[in-house]
Design a protein around this motif. Structure first.
Motif, mmCIF file in Angstrom:
data_model
loop_
_atom_site.group_PDB
_atom_site.id
_atom_site.type_symbol
_atom_site.label_atom_id
_atom_site.label_comp_id
_atom_site.label_asym_id
_atom_site.label_seq_id
_atom_site.Cartn_x
_atom_site.Cartn_y
_atom_site.Cartn_z
ATOM 1 N N PHE A 144 14.081 -6.405 -2.467
ATOM 2 C CA PHE A 144 15.468 -6.335 -0.747
ATOM 3 C C PHE A 144 16.018 -4.907 -1.257
ATOM 4 O O PHE A 144 16.758 -4.540 -2.088
ATOM 5 N N GLY A 145 15.159 -4.250 0.123
ATOM 6 C CA GLY A 145 16.111 -2.561 -0.398
ATOM 7 C C GLY A 145 15.246 -1.444 -0.874
ATOM 8 O O GLY A 145 15.755 -0.289 -0.337
ATOM 9 N N THR A 146 13.979 -2.045 -1.151
ATOM 10 C CA THR A 146 13.176 -1.098 -1.320
ATOM 11 C C THR A 146 12.787 -0.060 -0.614
ATOM 12 O O THR A 146 12.415 1.369 -1.133
ATOM 13 N N THR A 147 12.783 -1.190 0.895
ATOM 14 C CA THR A 147 11.882 0.257 1.676
ATOM 15 C C THR A 147 12.827 1.638 2.378
ATOM 16 O O THR A 147 11.870 2.255 2.597
ATOM 17 N N LEU A 148 13.665 0.732 1.886
ATOM 18 C CA LEU A 148 14.927 1.908 2.035
ATOM 19 C C LEU A 148 14.681 3.467 1.665
ATOM 20 O O LEU A 148 14.941 4.243 1.755
ATOM 21 N N ARG B 146 0.385 -1.291 -0.117
ATOM 22 C CA ARG B 146 0.034 0.177 0.045
ATOM 23 C C ARG B 146 0.728 1.145 0.099
ATOM 24 O O ARG B 146 0.562 2.257 -1.040
ATOM 25 N N VAL B 147 1.861 0.866 1.167
ATOM 26 C CA VAL B 147 2.894 2.085 1.023
ATOM 27 C C VAL B 147 3.469 2.717 -0.376
ATOM 28 O O VAL B 147 3.198 4.026 -1.162
ATOM 29 N N ALA B 148 3.743 1.671 -1.017
ATOM 30 C CA ALA B 148 4.463 1.701 -2.405
ATOM 31 C C ALA B 148 3.807 1.889 -3.555
ATOM 32 O O ALA B 148 3.589 2.885 -4.338
ATOM 33 N N GLY C 52 3.137 5.978 -5.400
ATOM 34 C CA GLY C 52 3.278 5.904 -6.563
ATOM 35 C C GLY C 52 4.245 4.299 -7.817
ATOM 36 O O GLY C 52 4.430 5.283 -8.630
ATOM 37 N N GLU C 53 4.500 3.703 -7.174
ATOM 38 C CA GLU C 53 5.420 2.853 -7.574
ATOM 39 C C GLU C 53 4.874 1.611 -7.496
ATOM 40 O O GLU C 53 3.198 2.125 -7.330
ATOM 41 N N CYS C 54 4.718 0.881 -7.768
ATOM 42 C CA CYS C 54 3.775 -0.888 -8.683
ATOM 43 C C CYS C 54 4.288 -1.326 -6.894
ATOM 44 O O CYS C 54 5.380 -0.935 -6.250
#
Length: 108
Positions: free
Chosen positions: A62-66, A47-49, A53-55
């Protein structure tokens, strides 16, 4: 050979900064987000992504939350460092995810 950079760039004229609308540990500010982050953080991350505005599949990498936290900071001119972002995501992952969700909800 050029000399190493020893100073951070300073804020430009007309550049305004803001703060996070809530702190990392303010999870109970929004009980819906808090419960989702506690019991199904993968759904909250998607939901945050999406709100960012992202997929919605982005948090599976890995690492995309950062990267999203740093991006939110940059988008809304919130002061901080990538080291601070890393510490928050690594040691308070679910609370940080909730903070990001609350921030995006507040900025809509």
């Amino acid at each position: 050979m050029s000399s190493p950079v020893t100073n951070q760039p300073q804020a430009m004229q007309g550049y305004t900064t803001s703060q996070w609308s809530t702190n990392v540990m303010d999870c109970f500010e929004d009980m819906g987000i808090c419960l989702c982050g506690t019991f199904v953080p993968c759904i909250l991350a998607c939901r945050v992504a999406t709100d960012y505005g992202e997929c919605c599949c982005l948090p599976l990498v890995f690492g995309t939350t950062l990267a999203m936290r740093t991006g939110i900071r940059e988008r809304y001119h919130i002061p901080g460092t990538i080291c601070n972002d890393w510490v928050c995501v690594t040691f308070c992952g679910q609370c940080t995810l909730c903070q990001m969700a609350r921030e995006l909800k507040a900025r809509k």
